[in-house]
Design a protein around this motif. Structure first.
Motif, PDB file in Angstrom:
ATOM      1  N   ALA A   1       0.827  -1.211   0.000  1.00 10.89           N
ATOM      2  CA  ALA A   1       0.000   0.000   0.000  1.00 10.89           C
ATOM      3  C   ALA A   1       0.857   1.256   0.000  1.00 10.89           C
ATOM      4  CB  ALA A   1      -0.932  -0.006   1.209  1.00 10.89           C
ATOM      5  N   ALA A   2       1.956   1.246   0.771  1.00  7.90           N
ATOM      6  CA  ALA A   2       2.842   2.412   0.816  1.00  7.90           C
ATOM      7  C   ALA A   2       3.498   2.648  -0.538  1.00  7.90           C
ATOM      8  CB  ALA A   2       3.902   2.220   1.894  1.00  7.90           C
ATOM      9  N   LEU A   3       3.939   1.560  -1.161  1.00  6.47           N
ATOM     10  CA  LEU A   3       4.554   1.692  -2.478  1.00  6.47           C
ATOM     11  C   LEU A   3       3.546   2.223  -3.494  1.00  6.47           C
ATOM     12  CD1 LEU A   3       6.994   1.235  -4.326  1.00  6.47           C
ATOM     13  CD2 LEU A   3       6.193  -1.127  -4.666  1.00  6.47           C
ATOM     14  N   ALA A   4       2.317   1.681  -3.450  1.00  9.49           N
ATOM     15  CA  ALA A   4       1.277   2.139  -4.376  1.00  9.49           C
ATOM     16  C   ALA A   4       0.946   3.607  -4.141  1.00  9.49           C
ATOM     17  CB  ALA A   4       0.030   1.283  -4.206  1.00  9.49           C
ATOM     18  N   THR A   5       0.880   4.011  -2.866  1.00 15.17           N
ATOM     19  CA  THR A   5       0.597   5.417  -2.542  1.00 15.17           C
ATOM     20  C   THR A   5       1.672   6.325  -3.114  1.00 15.17           C
ATOM     21  OG1 THR A   5      -0.550   4.792  -0.506  1.00 15.17           O
ATOM     22  CG2 THR A   5       0.264   7.048  -0.648  1.00 15.17           C
ATOM     23  N   PHE A   6       2.930   5.938  -2.944  1.00 12.40           N
ATOM     24  CA  PHE A   6       4.029   6.766  -3.446  1.00 12.40           C
ATOM     25  C   PHE A   6       4.010   6.848  -4.970  1.00 12.40           C
ATOM     26  CE2 PHE A   6       8.470   7.013  -4.965  1.00 12.40           C
ATOM     27  CZ  PHE A   6       8.785   8.275  -4.496  1.00 12.40           C
ATOM     28  N   VAL A   7       3.820   5.709  -5.625  1.00  9.81           N
ATOM     29  CA  VAL A   7       3.843   5.692  -7.097  1.00  9.81           C
ATOM     30  C   VAL A   7       2.687   6.507  -7.658  1.00  9.81           C
ATOM     31  CG1 VAL A   7       3.593   4.219  -9.127  1.00  9.81           C
ATOM     32  CG2 VAL A   7       5.079   3.511  -7.236  1.00  9.81           C
ATOM     33  N   ILE A   8       1.476   6.271  -7.164  1.00 13.77           N
ATOM     34  CA  ILE A   8       0.299   6.966  -7.697  1.00 13.77           C
ATOM     35  C   ILE A   8       0.397   8.465  -7.468  1.00 13.77           C
ATOM     36  CG2 ILE A   8      -2.199   7.241  -7.427  1.00 13.77           C
ATOM     37  CD1 ILE A   8      -2.303   4.215  -6.789  1.00 13.77           C
ATOM     38  N   LYS A   9       0.770   8.882  -6.254  1.00 16.13           N
ATOM     39  CA  LYS A   9       0.836  10.310  -5.950  1.00 16.13           C
ATOM     40  C   LYS A   9       1.985  10.987  -6.694  1.00 16.13           C
ATOM     41  CE  LYS A   9      -1.776  10.726  -1.754  1.00 16.13           C
ATOM     42  NZ  LYS A   9      -1.967  11.573  -0.581  1.00 16.13           N
ATOM     43  N   THR A  10       3.058  10.259  -6.951  1.00 20.53           N
ATOM     44  CA  THR A  10       4.155  10.820  -7.741  1.00 20.53           C
ATOM     45  C   THR A  10       3.704  11.081  -9.168  1.00 20.53           C
ATOM     46  OG1 THR A  10       5.797   9.689  -6.366  1.00 20.53           O
ATOM     47  CG2 THR A  10       6.524  10.457  -8.520  1.00 20.53           C
ATOM     48  N   GLN A  11       2.974  10.133  -9.728  1.00 19.66           N
ATOM     49  CA  GLN A  11       2.454  10.312 -11.092  1.00 19.66           C
ATOM     50  C   GLN A  11       1.456  11.468 -11.167  1.00 19.66           C
ATOM     51  OE1 GLN A  11       0.917   6.471 -12.172  1.00 19.66           O
ATOM     52  NE2 GLN A  11       2.946   5.656 -12.707  1.00 19.66           N
ATOM     53  N   LEU A  12       0.755  11.707 -10.049  1.00 19.58           N
ATOM     54  CA  LEU A  12      -0.195  12.820 -10.004  1.00 19.58           C
ATOM     55  C   LEU A  12       0.484  14.126  -9.601  1.00 19.58           C
ATOM     56  CD1 LEU A  12      -3.199  11.019  -8.244  1.00 19.58           C
ATOM     57  CD2 LEU A  12      -2.983  11.575 -10.679  1.00 19.58           C
ATOM     58  N   ASN A  13       1.832  14.075  -9.439  1.00 17.88           N
ATOM     59  CA  ASN A  13       2.616  15.254  -9.059  1.00 17.88           C
ATOM     60  C   ASN A  13       2.188  15.824  -7.705  1.00 17.88           C
ATOM     61  OD1 ASN A  13       4.208  15.263 -11.419  1.00 17.88           O
ATOM     62  ND2 ASN A  13       2.534  16.234 -12.555  1.00 17.88           N
ATOM     63  N   ALA A  14       1.754  14.929  -6.804  1.00 20.30           N
ATOM     64  CA  ALA A  14       1.397  15.393  -5.457  1.00 20.30           C
ATOM     65  C   ALA A  14       2.673  15.762  -4.714  1.00 20.30           C
ATOM     66  CB  ALA A  14       0.639  14.308  -4.711  1.00 20.30           C
ATOM     67  N   PRO A  15       2.732  16.939  -4.084  1.00 18.10           N
ATOM     68  CA  PRO A  15       3.987  17.372  -3.439  1.00 18.10           C
ATOM     69  C   PRO A  15       4.367  16.538  -2.224  1.00 18.10           C
ATOM     70  CG  PRO A  15       2.191  18.892  -2.929  1.00 18.10           C
ATOM     71  CD  PRO A  15       1.662  17.946  -3.971  1.00 18.10           C
ATOM     72  N   ALA A  16       3.390  15.898  -1.562  1.00 15.95           N
ATOM     73  CA  ALA A  16       3.680  15.163  -0.326  1.00 15.95           C
ATOM     74  C   ALA A  16       3.618  13.650  -0.538  1.00 15.95           C
ATOM     75  CB  ALA A  16       2.711  15.588   0.770  1.00 15.95           C
ATOM     76  N   ALA A  17       3.959  13.179  -1.742  1.00 17.64           N
ATOM     77  CA  ALA A  17       3.859  11.742  -2.030  1.00 17.64           C
ATOM     78  C   ALA A  17       4.718  10.926  -1.077  1.00 17.64           C
ATOM     79  CB  ALA A  17       4.264  11.483  -3.480  1.00 17.64           C
ATOM     80  N   LEU A  18       5.978  11.345  -0.895  1.00 21.37           N
ATOM     81  CA  LEU A  18       6.863  10.590  -0.016  1.00 21.37           C
ATOM     82  C   LEU A  18       6.421  10.703   1.432  1.00 21.37           C
ATOM     83  CD1 LEU A  18       9.375   8.860   0.259  1.00 21.37           C
ATOM     84  CD2 LEU A  18      10.734  10.953   0.434  1.00 21.37           C
ATOM     85  N   ASP A  19       5.991  11.908   1.850  1.00 16.46           N
ATOM     86  CA  ASP A  19       5.511  12.078   3.214  1.00 16.46           C
ATOM     87  C   ASP A  19       4.332  11.159   3.512  1.00 16.46           C
ATOM     88  OD1 ASP A  19       7.398  13.868   3.874  1.00 16.46           O
ATOM     89  OD2 ASP A  19       6.121  15.642   3.785  1.00 16.46           O
ATOM     90  N   ASP A  20       3.390  11.066   2.580  1.00 18.40           N
ATOM     91  CA  ASP A  20       2.204  10.228   2.786  1.00 18.40           C
ATOM     92  C   ASP A  20       2.588   8.748   2.865  1.00 18.40           C
ATOM     93  OD1 ASP A  20       0.709  12.503   2.765  1.00 18.40           O
ATOM     94  OD2 ASP A  20       0.020  12.291   0.690  1.00 18.40           O
ATOM     95  N   ALA A  21       3.543   8.323   2.005  1.00 21.12           N
ATOM     96  CA  ALA A  21       3.978   6.923   2.039  1.00 21.12           C
ATOM     97  C   ALA A  21       4.676   6.611   3.358  1.00 21.12           C
ATOM     98  CB  ALA A  21       4.904   6.630   0.861  1.00 21.12           C
TER      99      ALA A  21
END
Length: 826
Positions: free
Chosen positions: A443-463
């Motif tokens: 789930a953490a990996l999926a969160t990071f990948v999806i949010k990175t593709q969406l250019n979310a600024p806090a992708a790594l923080d959320d993961a």
């Protein structure tokens, strides 16, 4: 000589006012030396003063507060302190190669004691250091074993009025202190690093608002990096060590997601530091390590609190004992007992160690250890054991084994070791925690990948927040903690449970098979019926008074305290009974056939009583001068709580079966009284028959066998849950899953109810853990949690589970200690 000592000496114009130069107490008139300005109340004080004076330690007398009692040197040689077995138990080696031990000192009470004990290195060559904790009377001594033996050091302390004793439990306390010290140092270091990183972060945040030259921004970013890296190398290393062990053993551990989160933050922050762009995370990471370490420390303390509840030995053995040395009796901690010491044990007290009776004669209630409900007579040379109760008279006991080497400690160690056996629900929870860890990583990996593709600024923080908040610590703790606490509380209530699997099986009703003798019944002969006048009882008791027959014992227990007339003469007829002359009358007490041999008259009401007598009981007839005057029935009496307890168990869904080796009519009679179904009151059952019956019942579901652990041992071992009650304790501990030290069946009701409540606490803990993780994961994935908030929530969930297990309503809390246990088995 000090000013204080001279003042004491000068204050002695008369015998009644004379004060001891050393301790300041009154000197007996016969010991006053008119030719000397130094007066002593005893030779012990004189010796102590001489030692101090010769070594220039007169400053001792400058303390306003001094000893509360004269120096009473025991005169012991303390040779046992030099024994290799003593060294193995109580002596450790320091990094400098010195020997180190901890000693309990008698007579410690004030600052002057601390001053004097810590001057031992000046009094005794070879002693390097001595420190005294006055609150616990605990002295830490370090010495060079090649220069001076420990016995010599001990004698020096003894001569000064502080008889030493080994402090048991040193290894465990040392280990705990080392663990706590190491963890607190890590926490302190992590906290210091976090504070300094935060100061650098504040400068960066202020620079973003007010503007800061790039060179200063770069400087503070590198300062943050330089300060944070040591937090990973030392305080935070524990998480990476656990994660590496998880990978090496191919088992997903709760430290794995934490280590991945910390590593991801460090790598990303380091890259941004080198490139000079993007967030660096170091302030959050430093605080995260600090918060995680604090949470783990609190969690460990909670686990330790639960584990302490299962220390069964302290719930059974007394905490103190009286030792006898040169006719002087003094009380010492039970931890200080050693082989060769002599104990003074009074009536009504529990033995603190195993040993041989050296003086005296008494009876001992050994029900806790042997299961024998009747007291056993002991005389000089006979063994007694720790945890058993001295009933009648004072005894002097020569100690053979004490503490962890005693018989009861060895038996209970089996229980403590077996308590670590994991129940199916524990294994399920551990598997669930492993699966959950795998799901969290995905789930953490999926969160990071999806949010990175969406250019979310806090992708790594959320993961990172997702990895931290969903750490399955609470889930892994939910079951073992609840079982550990329940086992400890049950032990305090007289129920020794070997494994959590037994609790899980007892939580669901099944078939409950009970032996009769000693389980449902008292297991001893008792007077069950009496037909006759009261004036006959003293005559019967007088005749039976010297008999060792079980029937005589039944009469004695039924009529304690009756005044009996003197017996002029008596004789025992084997297989018949007793005949004697009391007040000129010939009394016959025994079997109907024996009494009938001289019978000339039988009243009508007694003829009717003979017919009505319960055939399962042993009839005893009493005749005086050929006339039948009374009838008695003796048998194995049903326990008072048997019917009520069985009814409660049946109401909860248990099928109850009585399986006994007694005659069929006896078993059927007891079965009718206790409302067993006719087919569930089975008699004439050999040990092989009992085993076969248990095997058949197991095919239909859970079967619990309750017996005395001797003739029922095979059936107890074969049952889903084997329970030993008040008989053959050592056999029970070897074969049974649970041993009940309390008489009666009410403990069974409490046991099944406690098991049901324990499973309810476990399910509640698991439900809370899963619910918390699902909610936390959802909040992290949508960006509602920062890594720092996640770090605060994660240990909070574990602590909640610890408190829920500790305060969960499993088994009733009762007073712990030998007194409580003895009361239960009495």
């Amino acid at each position: 000589m000090s000013t204080e000592a001279l003042r004491f000496a000068a204050a002695a114009p008369t015998a009644t006012d004379t004060a001891c130069t050393h301790c300041g107490l009154a000197v007996p008139e016969g010991l006053v030396d008119a030719q000397s300005d130094r007066q002593f109340c005893c030779t012990g004080c004189h010796t102590a003063f001489t030692i101090l004076h010769e070594h220039g330690l007169d400053s001792y007398y400058g303390f306003a507060e001094r000893r509360e009692a004269p120096v009473r040197a025991s005169g012991r040689s303390y040779e046992e302190f030099d024994h290799p077995a003593f060294a193995q138990l109580y002596v450790t080696t320091t990094a400098e190669g010195l020997a180190r031990t901890e000693l309990y000192l008698e007579g410690v009470h004030c600052a002057s004691c601390v001053w004097l004990v810590e001057r031992i290195p000046l009094l005794q060559s070879g002693v390097v250091r001595a420190e005294l904790d006055v609150r616990r009377s605990l002295a830490v001594v370090e010495w060079d074993a090649s220069v001076v033996p420990l016995s010599t050091v001990a004698r020096s302390l003894d001569l000064l009025g502080y008889p030493p004793h080994p402090f048991r439990g040193v290894a465990r306390d040392d280990m705990r202190r080392r663990e706590d010290r190491a963890m607190l140092v890590r926490i302190g270091m992590a906290g210091a690093i976090a504070i300094n990183v935060m100061l650098a972060a504040l400068a960066l945040y202020a620079g973003e608002v007010n503007g800061m030259e790039s060179r200063f921004t770069t400087f503070f970013r590198w300062v943050s990096f330089a300060i944070t890296v040591p937090a990973f190398i030392w305080p935070g290393r524990v998480f990476f060590t656990g994660a590496w062990a998880s990978l090496r053993t191919k088992s997903l551990h709760m430290d794995l997601p934490i280590a991945i989160a910390l590593a991801a933050g460090l790598v990303r922050g380091s890259i941004n530091t080198f490139t000079g762009e993007g967030p660096i995370y170091f302030d959050g990471l430093a605080i995260l390590i600090f918060a995680l370490l604090v949470g783990r420390f609190l969690q460990q303390r909670g686990q330790r609190m639960a584990a302490d509840a299962a220390e069964l030995l302290h719930a059974i053995a007394p905490s103190t004992a009286r030792i006898v040395e040169q006719d002087i009796i003094r009380e010492v901690p039970a931890e200080a007992l050693l082989p060769g010491m002599v104990l003074d044990v009074r009536a009504g007290e529990t033995f603190a160690a195993d040993g041989l009776v050296q003086a005296g004669a008494s009876s001992v209630n050994a029900a806790l250890l042997t299961g024998e409900s009747r007291p056993t007579s002991v005389v000089v040379g006979m063994p007694v054991f720790a945890g058993t109760l001295n009933i009648e008279a004072p005894l002097r006991i020569l100690v053979e084994q004490a503490g962890e080497t005693s018989r009861i400690a060895k038996l209970l160690r089996q229980v403590e070791d077996s308590a670590k056996r994991r129940a199916p629900i524990v294994q399920m929870a551990n598997r669930l925690a492993g699966i959950f860890t795998a799901v969290v990583l995905v789930a953490a990996l999926a969160t990071f990948v999806i949010k990175t593709q969406l250019n979310a600024p806090a992708a790594l923080d959320d993961a990172i927040a997702l990895l931290i908040v969903t750490c399955p610590c609470a889930l892994a703790l939910a079951t073992p903690l609840a079982i550990t606490v329940a086992v400890g509380r049950a032990a305090g209530n007289g129920m020794l449970i070997k494994g959590g699997d037994a609790l899980e099986l007892l939580a669901t009703p099944g078939t409950l098979v009970l032996d009769k003798t000693g389980t449902i019944t008292e297991g001893r002969t008792a007077l069950t019926s009496w037909v006759g006048p009261e004036w006959v009882k003293p005559l019967v008791l007088a005749l039976e008074e010297g008999s060792s027959h079980p029937l005589a014992d039944g009469f004695r227990r039924a009529w304690p305290g009756l005044d009996t007339p003197p017996v002029e003469r008596s004789q025992h007829v084997v297989g018949g009974g007793l005949e004697g002359v009391i007040n000129g009358q010939i009394i016959r007490v025994g079997s109907p056939r024996f009494v009938a041999q001289t019978l000339t008259e039988t009243p009508d009401h007694l003829l009717a009583a003979i017919t009505a007598l319960d055939p399962t009981h042993t009839p005893v007839h009493i005749a005086i001068d050929g006339v039948l005057v009374a009838l008695a029935g003796l048998g194995d009496q049903i326990r008072e709580d048997a019917l009520a307890s069985l009814q409660q168990l049946r109401a909860r869904g248990w099928r109850t079966v009585m399986l006994s080796g007694d005659a069929t009519d006896v078993v059927a009679s007891v079965g009718r009284v206790l409302q067993f179904d006719a087919q569930d009151a089975i008699g004439v059952a050999s040990p092989e028959d009992k085993l076969a019956f248990i095997e058949r019942c197991k095919k239909a579901g859970t079967v619990v066998m309750v017996g005395d652990g001797v003739n029922d041992a095979a059936a107890i071992a074969a049952a889903s849950v084997g329970i030993g009650v008040h008989g053959g304790a050592e056999a029970c501990l070897a074969t049974a899953d649970i041993y009940l030290t309390r008489p009666g069946l009410s403990a069974l009701v409490e046991l099944t109810e406690g098991a049901r409540r324990t499973m309810r606490v476990i399910r509640r803990n698991i439900a809370f853990s899963i619910g918390y993780n699902l909610i936390g994961a959802g909040m992290a994935m949508v960006g509602l949690l920062t890594p720092l908030i996640a770090a605060v929530l994660m240990p909070t969930s574990s602590i909640t589970v610890v408190l829920g297990s500790w305060y969960g309503h499993t088994f009733a809390r009762r007073p712990r200690g030998a007194a409580a246990i003895s009361e239960n088995v009495a």
